[in-house]
Design a protein around this motif. Structure first.
Motif, mmCIF file in Angstrom:
data_model
loop_
_atom_site.group_PDB
_atom_site.id
_atom_site.type_symbol
_atom_site.label_atom_id
_atom_site.label_comp_id
_atom_site.label_asym_id
_atom_site.label_seq_id
_atom_site.Cartn_x
_atom_site.Cartn_y
_atom_site.Cartn_z
ATOM 1 N N LYS A 4 0.830 -1.208 0.000
ATOM 2 C CA LYS A 4 0.000 0.000 0.000
ATOM 3 C C LYS A 4 0.869 1.265 0.000
ATOM 4 C CE LYS A 4 -3.928 2.214 2.237
ATOM 5 N NZ LYS A 4 -4.956 2.123 3.269
ATOM 6 N N LEU A 5 1.961 1.227 0.755
ATOM 7 C CA LEU A 5 2.868 2.385 0.762
ATOM 8 C C LEU A 5 3.409 2.659 -0.644
ATOM 9 C CD1 LEU A 5 4.898 1.719 4.047
ATOM 10 C CD2 LEU A 5 3.507 3.748 3.579
ATOM 11 N N LEU A 6 3.583 1.612 -1.419
ATOM 12 C CA LEU A 6 4.127 1.789 -2.761
ATOM 13 C C LEU A 6 3.058 2.202 -3.772
ATOM 14 C CD1 LEU A 6 6.521 -1.305 -2.918
ATOM 15 C CD2 LEU A 6 7.099 1.067 -2.391
ATOM 16 N N SER B 201 0.223 7.013 -3.029
ATOM 17 C CA SER B 201 1.128 8.083 -2.575
ATOM 18 C C SER B 201 0.479 8.959 -1.513
ATOM 19 C CB SER B 201 1.628 8.910 -3.762
ATOM 20 O OG SER B 201 0.584 9.714 -4.256
ATOM 21 N N ALA B 202 -0.846 9.076 -1.545
ATOM 22 C CA ALA B 202 -1.510 9.875 -0.506
ATOM 23 C C ALA B 202 -1.329 9.196 0.853
ATOM 24 C CB ALA B 202 -2.992 10.015 -0.833
ATOM 25 N N TYR B 203 -1.480 7.888 0.848
ATOM 26 C CA TYR B 203 -1.299 7.128 2.089
ATOM 27 C C TYR B 203 0.147 7.259 2.579
ATOM 28 C CZ TYR B 203 -0.698 2.956 5.020
ATOM 29 O OH TYR B 203 -0.392 2.095 6.032
ATOM 30 N N GLU C 273 3.608 5.994 -7.981
ATOM 31 C CA GLU C 273 2.747 4.950 -7.427
ATOM 32 C C GLU C 273 2.976 3.675 -8.223
ATOM 33 O OE1 GLU C 273 -1.246 6.487 -7.494
ATOM 34 O OE2 GLU C 273 -1.018 7.365 -5.493
ATOM 35 N N TYR C 274 3.246 2.598 -7.548
ATOM 36 C CA TYR C 274 3.401 1.320 -8.236
ATOM 37 C C TYR C 274 2.057 0.883 -8.795
ATOM 38 C CZ TYR C 274 8.247 0.003 -7.224
ATOM 39 O OH TYR C 274 9.604 -0.073 -7.216
ATOM 40 N N THR C 275 2.089 0.283 -9.971
ATOM 41 C CA THR C 275 0.863 -0.268 -10.543
ATOM 42 C C THR C 275 0.719 -1.715 -10.082
ATOM 43 O OG1 THR C 275 2.045 -1.124 -12.447
ATOM 44 C CG2 THR C 275 1.186 1.133 -12.608
ATOM 45 N N LEU C 276 -0.446 -2.271 -10.287
ATOM 46 C CA LEU C 276 -0.650 -3.678 -9.925
ATOM 47 C C LEU C 276 0.333 -4.570 -10.671
ATOM 48 C CD1 LEU C 276 -4.483 -4.354 -9.637
ATOM 49 C CD2 LEU C 276 -2.739 -4.698 -7.879
ATOM 50 N N SER C 277 0.585 -4.187 -11.917
ATOM 51 C CA SER C 277 1.513 -4.983 -12.704
ATOM 52 C C SER C 277 2.917 -4.907 -12.102
ATOM 53 C CB SER C 277 1.520 -4.485 -14.147
ATOM 54 O OG SER C 277 2.352 -5.307 -14.917
#
Lengths: 296, 548, 467, 272, 114
Positions: B394-396, B399-401, B425-429
């Protein structure tokens, strides 16, 4: 109005809000407790120059102190809640902690507290020990005699300062006798103390002076020697001496009670005239009307 | 009788096969992914769900002697986190060092189906194998600690590179390891032999051996390359945790000379600043080097706030940590092979160094240009439990979090990093890469980390949610070897995973070199040291590709 | 693991054990087993050479074995007692398994104890049984170095494998133990006489200190013998810790402990200035007043000394695989001994779930005793309770415990008849090379049968789950 | 005053675990609701009603009668109200208690009040080992509250305690206050051996002389004034007979320790 | 006359070897019921090798055979005995929250059996 032969002026004593703490000093003997109290309440007559007004409230018997030793209760008032902790720390630190055999406890239950032992503990240079006894936290500060025990926090509360009576006599002796009787009577009221020597003040003051930067100066209106010089002289005929009694108390009611007892005691002892000091009602929020008090 | 399963209508993330969120069906027969199944196949309707390969942990500490010591050490931690049994699964205890059963089941409930134990002294490998056998559901392997091996150092001192390579192969084969692990190379000798000293410069000679750690590391990387191991040595650099250790880390990466190397938990090796002074982030110089050099893979070793346990073959490091709080400490010397230090530890967000490390880990992820080579780990349980992976994800991804999270930690530490400026922000992929496809590729596990035909049917199905922590915390289904182990968030059956190991070839004569050394310096008989293959339970040999 | 598998395991690829005929035993079917492992004590020496009479099912010679090892190997021979007894009457294996399983599932607080003379493979099955039935599990650790395990949980431990002691230790201290009689090869194989990498001259390069309340056959090996007043080990250890840290100690230390200040100062000096020191300790610490605190004091002393030099400590463990029991129970449950599964997950509390306590307090309502004899060496109150509850016993020889058991299995001996893994006192796992086949099953086989039966009986709705 | 009464009607055969006996759990439950609460009888899940007859109502006070020496975890996690017991109780009484009061008119087993942070436990007779102590592996014991044992207590009273007060009216066993971090332990009878081993801070007081570890150093014999405050409180709480005037006014030997640790703890032994 | 002494049970080699023969065999029983005392204690108590003594603790009592040890080998006031059923008889069951009974340090009253 008159009580016996004493004329009571229809005026009021104007008192103001202060903040007060009650400190219980115990010691192995009454003498040591008194010594600490005397030292602690020295130079504590008027906030004007002393920053603090304090005096012994009463002595406490062994059964009624936290540690079962003779004790003495001291009331200490300052003008604001912010300054009281510093005064307590200084005076307990210098006058009680230094005094053989004493311990120092909070004597006031209050929601509002200030850290006193919690600050003085640093004198222990990390050797101090805290104890929580039945919810009460104390500090044991090592001293050359053994340990000085003091409460971590002391209660403070809004209080009333500047209750007063001004007592006129036909001679210095008469004025003094009447004033002392009044002071004695007033001191017996729980929660009240009289900060001046033996409760009496002869150098009553007024606000301001002809000199710049002087915030108070002699109350020329009541100086017998200035009767013919001072424009605002208020000394009745035949009056040769005037004393003021200042009373501070933890609440309004106790001041009222003290003033009432003072008026009657002074009248009993031949005061000629009793009045009270005020500033026209602009300075203090408490107005103690002499007639109302005396009649209650 | 063959068992068939199909997963339909799911949104598939399979980066190894360039599938990025496509609605696609997956077919499974007898534990493998196939291109079609019969109509009688069991069906899972994954509508509204995300389908990914089972995750692969490339670097964690979950089984063996040191783990068990750390486990025994902390009854207070287990007591507060019990792991009750279910109708299908064994009981255990959790905490930051869970029991073996709890470890396997809990990995599964995170969607992990493979995990690699990263540091095993060969003499205790038998112990590790027994524990791994009691670690259910997941497949697993381990890396054997050889970097301080007295016999191997002796060969290097004598300049016998050929025998050195043969002996490495003998060792891997004898204990059924997956690859090599090097930890604080050269330090054991100083730690045990010179009253708890440590190596501070990788170019200083190691006591008694007249060779430098750099030379040793270089030689291991070269040997592993020649043996054609599917995965290169894992290197835990010297000077872990010391300010200014980036120069050591860079020297170590350079020693690979372009050959493949895996830099373990690199966050711990990315400190700038000066030795013995407050550390600052040195992440940029490290990640820039990693970005530019494709021979390097790394796992981050993210620090997560809360309970951790430092558990390492780097005994001097544990000693340093011990002297911070003076709490319980384990040191365990393993004859001729390794050291070991264990310290229960808590990362606190208000502490400068802890917050700095947390931020440095995130910086590494966020500055990484190639998710295939910068992989997710907490170096469990060193940086925190593997149970915190969903929070890390989630941290990755959010970005708001992350911005909110970083406002709660020591700000002086954050000031030392570039974290505030990073909006990536990391994507799911990308998450699928750093947790599945990437580690599998780095490990050379051709049947893991993807959903192409022929792959092991290790699959995780998540309910798609905005809160990625919640999503990754509880997969709806976990399928291992084609068996639906977790169904609707609950265990539907028990399952035993297998051991993954390699069998590099070697000239049998090398044992005649090794045996006399054993007689002189070991306390066990040479004949009783190697572990017979019959001793293994379910296992799979991952092929090596030796260089001619 | 099956017997066949472990035997193959023993045949390590590089050097197969040699099997050949030897003349002195002409006419006998002789087998030589090299590098066999003796599992009698925690030394777990794996360099035995056994001469086995295959037909007679006995070991004729155990080269390199110590006096205890020889007794171990020679006295475990073929037996004629019945394999299974139920209430003292002969029964079949199946009947025994059924009876045992019934006892276990009927009980509300079944406990198991022993396991130190058993392989890890058996221990793993035992934990599984207790996990299945929500029982209670404890091993002989609790009355051996259990207190040391508790101390370890409090302060940790700086330790080493025995090979490192052999290679490096120049100061070797034995505290509260008598290895000459309990672990005869500890001196010669690991810690005192062997030459090592940095100890080229063996004993000459080491200083050996022995601390005990009495002179024992171990005393002569020591360069320094420090005699402590009985029950004063903690005080001496505490004084040493204070001195190591440069702190004051009481002037009357000699009066208190029997050890003079000079002797303590000398020892402190040696400990701080050695190159690699080791403190071995025995049950003189764990079984006396202070128990875990005695061990803890010693472990802390060793840890403290690392401020000055490299120092390690190691409990000298008793039975062949008591260390394995600690390891197995730890990895499966998180706790080393004294574990309770009543609620469907492991809980640990020495004094609450340990065997002496659950028996003495009369809490356990059934017990399975594996390779141990609590009925002969537990406190009286525990023994009295054992006589009141159904006992299942697995043992290689008749014991007081097996004589009061409701269901008694005669089992073969680990290391002699069955293979598997055991852990030496320093946590090093070692494989076994059985010498000959027994007519009795191994305890693993019995336990697996009981486990399977228990699982069957508790299948479906009757399964015990977490509460 | 309203109270729920529990009377043991069936003695447990194996240990019974009853953490449900807690005023907060009882709140808003009917008698049958209380009887239906789950308890563990060994590995057998049972109901409270299988062992106890429930009468009365109101959760603020629970009154229990019977031999509960095999009953564990009474009042676990209690935060309010009162539990009174007529009879002996088993282990882990009031574990994790943060408020309220438990009174046992009988003996208590081992581990009374571990992990306590507030409230009060009173045992009128003897108690077992590890009173107000840390569980194994924990570095911190109780962080508050008061435990009053009127009889004897065994080993490890207040191990690793950090705050709070433990009073033993009779004798204490060995290692009283071992690894103590702070807080106060007062033993009116005799202390065992190795008192305060490893203590960092805190006070251990005894009205009898005791052997001291070699790492404890004698400081002085003096009158610790603060004890008067404790003693006056204890006299008002049922320890009147055991605390005589001389104990209140007399002198105590002060040992500081543990020298191996922080050396900020103290052992005060009555000296007349 | 009874005298209080400290009983220290422990391992011995003969106990170890006899244990392998079997715990129900005579040798094990003999070994585990032979107590060693300091010669000077023996003299004072008017005991000689082979005499029977009764050991009594808070929880039980047992009769064992005594055997003298040289003064320098065994401290005054101490009795050594190999572990076994007789030492169990004297052992208290309170483990003080450890699981371990105090099995190596027991206070016993010693009397000669006539």
């Amino acid at each position: 109005m008159k009580i016996k032969k004493t004329e009571i002026e229809d005026t009021f004593a104007e008192a103001f809000e202060m903040y007060g703490a009650r400190v219980i000093i115990t010691a192995d003997t009454k003498q040591w407790a008194r010594a600490a109290a005397a030292s602690m309440t020295g130079f504590a007559t008027s906030v004007i120059r002393c920053k603090l007004e304090a005096a012994v409230e009463c002595e406490i018997s062994e059964e009624d102190t936290p540690d079962g030793r003779p004790g003495i209760s001291v009331l200490l008032f300052t003008m604001s809640s912010k300054t009281i902790a510093g005064q307590l720390i200084d005076r307990i630190g210098q006058c009680v902690m230094t005094c053989p055999t004493t311990a120092c406890y909070n004597g006031l239950d209050s929601d509002k507290t200030v850290s006193v032992g919690g600050k003085l503990r640093y004198f222990g240079d990390s050797y101090q020990i805290s104890k929580v006894i039945d919810g009460r936290k104390l500090w044991r500060i090592p001293v050359m005699e053994g340990e000085f025990l003091i409460d971590d926090r002391f209660g403070i509360q809004a209080a009333v300062g500047g209750g007063n009576l001004i007592i006129f006599g036909s001679s210095k002796n008469v004025a003094l006798r009447a004033s002392m009787a009044a002071a004695q009577a007033m001191r017996e009221v729980h929660g009240v103390f009289l900060p001046f020597p033996q409760g009496l003040v002869r150098s009553g003051s007024k606000i301001g002076a002809s000199y710049k930067n002087l915030i108070a100066s002699t109350n020329d209106a009541y100086c017998p020697t200035l009767r013919s010089i001072s424009k605002q002289t208020a000394i009745p005929e035949k009056v040769e001496a005037v004393y003021e009694i200042v009373a501070d108390g933890l609440d309004e009611a106790s001041i009222k009670e003290a003033m009432k007892r003072g008026i009657h005691a002074a009248s009993e002892k031949g005061a000629m005239f009793i009045t009270a000091g005020n500033y026209g009602g602009k300075l203090g929020k408490y107005h103690f009307h002499l007639h109302e008090i005396a009649n209650n | 009788m063959s068992s068939e399963l199909k997963i339909v209508n799911g949104r598939v993330y399979d980066p190894a096969n360039n599938i990025d969120g496509k609605i696609q069906d997956i077919f499974i027969r007898d534990g493998k992914i196939v291109d079609s199944v019969s109509s009688s196949a069991t069906k899972i309707d994954a509508h509204g769900m995300v389908v990914m390969p089972g995750a692969v942990d490339i670097h964690c500490h979950i089984a063996g002697a040191k783990v068990n010591l750390a486990r025994k050490l902390q009854p207070e931690d287990h007591r507060l986190d019990v792991h009750p049994k279910t109708a299908h699964t064994r009981s255990g205890t959790g905490g930051v060092v869970p029991s073996t059963f709890a470890t396997g089941y809990r990995y599964a409930t995170m969607g992990y189906t493979t995990a690699m134990e990263a540091a095993v002294p060969p003499i205790t490998a038998r112990h590790t194998l027994e524990e791994l056998d009691d670690t259910p559901v997941i497949d697993k392997g381990f890396y054997v600690l050889l970097g301080n091996n007295a016999f191997l150092l002796k060969l290097l001192k004598e300049g016998r590179k050929k025998e050195f390579k043969e002996a490495i192969a003998w060792w891997i084969d004898s204990v059924h390891a997956y690859t090599l692990k090097l930890v604080n190379v050269g330090a054991d000798e100083l730690w045990k032999g010179r009253k708890n000293a440590n190596i501070t410069n990788v170019n200083d000679n190691i006591d008694h051996y007249n060779i430098t750690p750099t030379h040793v590391i270089e030689s291991f990387i070269e040997a592993a390359h020649e043996l054609g191991l599917p995965h290169p040595p894992h290197v835990h650099c010297n000077n872990l945790g010391h300010s200014g250790n980036i120069s050591t880390t860079l020297d170590t990466m350079k020693a690979a000379q372009g050959r493949r190397v895996h830099m373990a938990h690199i966050q711990f090796h990315s400190f700038g600043g000066e030795v013995n002074k407050d550390a600052v982030s040195g992440v940029r110089s490290i990640i820039d080097y990693v970005n530019e050099n494709e021979n390097i893979t790394t796992d981050v070793g993210q620090v997560m706030f809360g309970k951790a346990t430092a558990m390492t073959a780097d005994a001097p490091l544990a000693w340093m940590l011990r002297n911070v709080k003076m709490n319980k400490w384990i040191n365990a010397d393993t004859e001729c092979e390794s050291g070991c230090g264990i310290i229960p530890f808590t990362y606190q967000d208000h502490i400068y160094t802890h917050a700095l490390q947390w931020a440095m880990g995130l910086e590494l992820f966020l500055h990484s240009k190639d998710p295939w080579r910068v992989l997710l780990s907490t170096d469990h349980p060193n940086g925190g439990s593997f149970m915190s992976y969903p929070t890390l994800i989630k941290l990755l991804m959010d970005s708001a979090y992350r911005k909110e999270a970083l406002s709660y930690v020591n700000q002086k530490a954050i000031d030392q990093t570039s974290l505030r400026e990073l909006d990536r922000e990391y994507t799911l992929s990308e998450i699928a890469i750093i947790t599945r496809a990437g580690p599998a590729r780095a490990l050379g596990l051709k049947n893991k980390g993807h959903l192409g035909v022929g792959a092991d049917a290790d699959i995780t199905i998540y309910t798609e949610e905005d809160d990625k922590e919640a999503m990754f915390n509880a997969p709806r289904y976990v399928i291992k070897d084609g068996v639906t182990v977790i169904k609707n968030h609950e265990f539907a059956t028990d399952h035993k995973g297998k051991l993954l190991h390699t069998k590099p070839g070697y000239n049998a004569d090398i044992s005649q070199e090794i045996e006399p050394f054993f007689e002189d310096y070991y306390s066990v008989k040479f004949n009783n040291y190697a572990i017979s293959e019959d001793y293994l339970h379910d296992h799979e040999v991952i092929p090596t590709h030796p260089k001619a | 693991m099956t017997k066949e598998a472990t035997q193959t395991d023993a045949q390590v690829k590089n050097k197969k054990p040699v099997s050949k005929k030897v003349d002195p035993y002409e006419g006998k079917n002789i087998k030589i087993v090299k590098d066999a492992t003796c599992t009698f004590c925690g030394c777990v020496c794996d360099d035995m050479e056994l001469t086995v009479d295959v037909d007679e099912h006995r070991i004729l010679k155990a080269k390199k074995a110590c006096v205890l090892g020889r007794a171990w190997f020679y006295e475990h021979k073929v037996d004629t007692r019945p394999g299974v007894l139920i209430d003292g009457k002969e029964a079949t294996f199946q009947e025994g398994v059924e009876a045992a399983a019934q006892i276990l599932i009927d009980a509300k607080f079944p406990t198991t104890y022993g396991m130190s003379d058993s392989t890890c493979e058996s221990q793993r099955v035992t934990v599984e049984i207790m996990d299945t039935i929500n029982g209670n599990i404890d091993t002989t650790t609790s009355v051996c170095h259990g207190p040391s395990g508790m101390a370890f949980q409090g302060v940790g431990e700086s330790t080493a494998t025995l090979g490192e002691v052999k290679n490096r230790a120049d100061l070797v201290i034995y505290w509260g133990g008598n290895p000459a009689e309990s672990h005869p090869r500890h001196f010669t194989r690991y810690a005192v006489t062997p030459k090592g990498m940095y100890i080229p001259n063996g004993k000459k390069d080491r200083t050996v200190v022995l601390v005990d309340v009495r002179r024992t056959p171990s005393t002569p090996v020591a360069d320094i013998f420090m005699q402590v007043k009985p029950g004063k080990d903690f005080e001496v250890l505490w004084a040493l810790r204070a001195l190591v840290k440069g702190k004051k100690i009481a002037n009357d230390i000699e009066k208190q402990t029997g050890v003079s200040r000079e002797v303590l100062d000398d020892l402190v000096d040696r400990m701080k200035n050695c190159q690699f020191g080791v403190l071995f300790f025995g049950m003189g610490l764990t079984m006396t007043r202070g128990r875990h605190f005695n061990s803890g004091a010693l472990l802390s002393l060793a840890a403290d000394l690392n401020e000055f030099t490299h120092f390690v400590a190691k409990p000298v463990r008793g039975h062949g695989n008591v260390t394995g029991a600690d390891n197995v129970v730890s990895w499966q449950t998180g706790y080393p001994f004294g574990v309770n599964f009543n609620r469907g997950y492991p809980r640990f509390n020495p004094g609450e779930f340990t065997t002496t306590d659950v028996l003495s307090r009369g809490e356990a309502d059934a017990a399975m005793i594996i390779a141990s004899d609590p009925a002969s060496n537990f406190p009286k109150a525990a023994i009295e309770h054992m006589k009141k509850i159904p006992i299942i016993s697995l043992d290689t020889k008749d014991t007081v415990t097996s004589s009061i058991a409701k269901v008694r299995f005669a089992v073969s001996t680990y290391g002699i008849n069955t293979g598997g893994t055991v852990y030496r006192m320093d946590d090093v796992p070692i494989t076994l090379r059985p010498a000959f086949e027994s007519t009795y099953p191994g305890d693993q086989e019995v336990l697996e049968a009981i486990r399977d039966r228990v699982k069957k009986l508790l299948s479906g709705k009757k399964a015990r789950v977490a509460a | 005053m309203s109270a729920t009464h529990l009377k043991l009607h069936t003695a447990p055969e194996v240990p019974l675990e009853t953490e449900v006996i807690n005023p907060t759990v009882f709140a808003n439950l009917s008698q049958s609701g209380i009887e239906n609460l789950n308890v563990m009888h060994g590995n057998d899940k049972c109901h409270l009603g299988d062992f106890f007859k429930v009468t009365g109502k109101g959760a603020s006070e629970i009154h229990i009668e019977g031999d509960l020496s095999g009953v564990k975890l009474i009042g676990a996690g209690m935060s309010e109200g009162k539990i009174s017991v007529e009879g002996d109780v088993g282990m882990h009484l009031g574990v994790g208690m943060s408020g309220g009061e438990i009174i046992v008119n009988g003996n208590a087993g081992d581990w009374v009040g571990p992990e306590m942070s507030g409230g009060r436990i009173i045992i009128k007779k003897n108690a077992g080992h590890m009173i107000g102590s840390a569980y194994r592996g924990q570095s911190t014991g109780i962080t508050g509250g008061e435990i009053f044992i009127h009889g004897n207590a065994k080993n490890e009273v207040g191990s690793a305690m950090r705050r709070g007060l433990i009073v033993v009216g009779g004798n204490a066993g060995d290692f009283t206050g071992v690894n103590m971090l702070a807080g106060t332990i007062i033993v009116l009878g005799e202390l065992g051996i190795r008192t305060g081993a490893g203590m960092k801070r805190g006070s251990i007081v005894s009205l009898q002389d005791a052997p001291m570890l070699p790492s404890f150093d004698y400081s002085c014999t003096y009158h610790p004034l603060f004890l008067r405050l404790y003693f006056s409180r204890l006299r008002a709480n049922g320890f009147k007979r055991k605390i005589q005037d001389q104990h209140i006014t007399g002198k105590y030997k002060r040992y500081s320790g543990d020298g191996i640790e922080l050396n900020r703890g103290e052992v005060l032994l009555f000296a007349g | 006359m009874a005298e209080t002494m400290i009983l220290v049970p422990g391992r011995s080699q003969s106990q170890g070897t006899s244990l392998n023969e079997g715990k129900l065999e005579d040798e094990y029983k003999r070994v585990t019921s032979t107590a060693e005392l300091n010669e000077k204690d023996m003299q004072r108590l008017k005991l000689k090798d082979g005499d029977k003594i009764k050991l009594k603790s808070d929880v039980g009592q047992t009769v064992v055979t005594c055997k003298g040890k040289k003064h320098e080998d065994l401290p005054l006031g101490m009795i050594f005995i190999p572990y076994g059923p007789p030492s169990s008889e004297l052992m208290a069951s309170d483990t003080a929250g450890t699981g371990m009974p105090l099995s190596k340090h027991m206070e016993v009253k010693v009397t000669k059996v006539k």
